[in-house]
Design an enzyme around this catalytic site. Structure first.
Site, PDB file in Angstrom:
ATOM      1  N   ASP A   9       0.969  -1.126  -0.064  1.00  0.00           N
ATOM      2  CA  ASP A   9      -0.029   0.019   0.113  1.00  0.00           C
ATOM      3  C   ASP A   9       0.872   1.319   0.161  1.00  0.00           C
ATOM      4  O   ASP A   9       1.674   1.434   0.935  1.00  0.00           O
ATOM      5  CB  ASP A   9      -0.979  -0.093   1.115  1.00  0.00           C
ATOM      6  CG  ASP A   9      -1.886   1.293   1.423  1.00  0.00           C
ATOM      7  OD1 ASP A   9      -1.683   2.135   0.636  1.00  0.00           O
ATOM      8  OD2 ASP A   9      -2.715   1.194   2.177  1.00  0.00           O
ATOM      9  N   ILE A  10       0.840   1.977  -1.041  1.00  0.00           N
ATOM     10  CA  ILE A  10       1.701   3.243  -1.236  1.00  0.00           C
ATOM     11  C   ILE A  10       1.552   4.075  -0.100  1.00  0.00           C
ATOM     12  O   ILE A  10       2.331   4.938   0.284  1.00  0.00           O
ATOM     13  CB  ILE A  10       1.677   3.819  -2.538  1.00  0.00           C
ATOM     14  CG1 ILE A  10       2.691   4.905  -2.762  1.00  0.00           C
ATOM     15  CG2 ILE A  10       0.106   4.485  -2.855  1.00  0.00           C
ATOM     16  CD1 ILE A  10       2.958   5.072  -4.495  1.00  0.00           C
ATOM     17  N   ASP A  33      -5.682   7.064  -6.381  1.00  0.00           N
ATOM     18  CA  ASP A  33      -5.720   8.061  -6.001  1.00  0.00           C
ATOM     19  C   ASP A  33      -6.719   8.244  -4.933  1.00  0.00           C
ATOM     20  O   ASP A  33      -6.716   9.165  -3.867  1.00  0.00           O
ATOM     21  CB  ASP A  33      -6.531   8.881  -7.315  1.00  0.00           C
ATOM     22  CG  ASP A  33      -6.720  10.296  -7.441  1.00  0.00           C
ATOM     23  OD1 ASP A  33      -6.249  11.133  -6.479  1.00  0.00           O
ATOM     24  OD2 ASP A  33      -7.608  10.893  -8.118  1.00  0.00           O
TER      25      ASP A  33
END
Length: 174
Positions: A9-10, A33
């Site tokens: 998970d960024i 986003d």
């Protein structure tokens, strides 16, 4: 410059800047986003609205990049870039390469030493994972070669699915 592949998970990465695969409105969306907007909190949306009100009344162009604070993220900055949408006829790989290059140039100007990228334009924008990986590695390698004294020391490709990680790994290993 080190380049690493990470599955995960960024929004949880402990880097100076994370790159958001944004849409041109900058007002949130789905996928990466939406996840970044949720994790950063409502302040991110307000910052993006302010950018739209002042600097970007027509939205962020494809291939360009702009930065905001990271707000509730561990990353200090979010660098928003708009990838080309293959479904909308945006098939020029130079536009995709510009996303990576412009994001790195902006990261460098901010003083970021570490940057995490998603697979910009893969997924709902319809680009093939292999082509995204090839373009991303070429753009990052080209940036590193043209700026050997860059303060950007680490680029992570933070990829959500095992399949995307494998596509990037295959391209990296040649």
């Amino acid at each position: 410059m080190r380049i690493e592949l990470v599955q995960g998970d960024i929004t949880t990465r402990a880097v100076d800047a994370i790159v958001n695969a944004a849409n041109s409105s900058l007002l949130g969306g789905g996928g990466v986003d939406g996840a970044i907007h949720r994790a950063a909190g409502p302040e991110l949306l307000e910052a993006c609205r302010e950018l739209r009100r002042t600097e970007l009344p027509d939205g962020l162009p494809v291939g360009a990049a702009v930065a905001t604070s990271g707000f509730r993220l561990s990353a200090r900055w979010v660098i928003h870039t708009v990838g080309p949408n293959r479904h909308a006829g945006q098939t020029d790989p130079a536009l995709l390469a510009s996303c990576f290059r412009e994001s790195l140039e902006l990261a460098e100007s901010l003083g970021a030493r570490s940057v995490a990228f998603p697979a910009v334009s893969a997924g709902v924008y319809g680009w093939d994972a292999r082509q995204v990986a090839e373009t991303a590695f070429d753009a990052v390698s080209g940036f590193a070669a043209s700026r050997p004294d860059s303060g950007v020391e680490l680029v992570e490709f933070v990829l959500f699915s095992p399949g995307m990680v494998e596509a990037f790994r295959r391209v990296r290993e040649g």
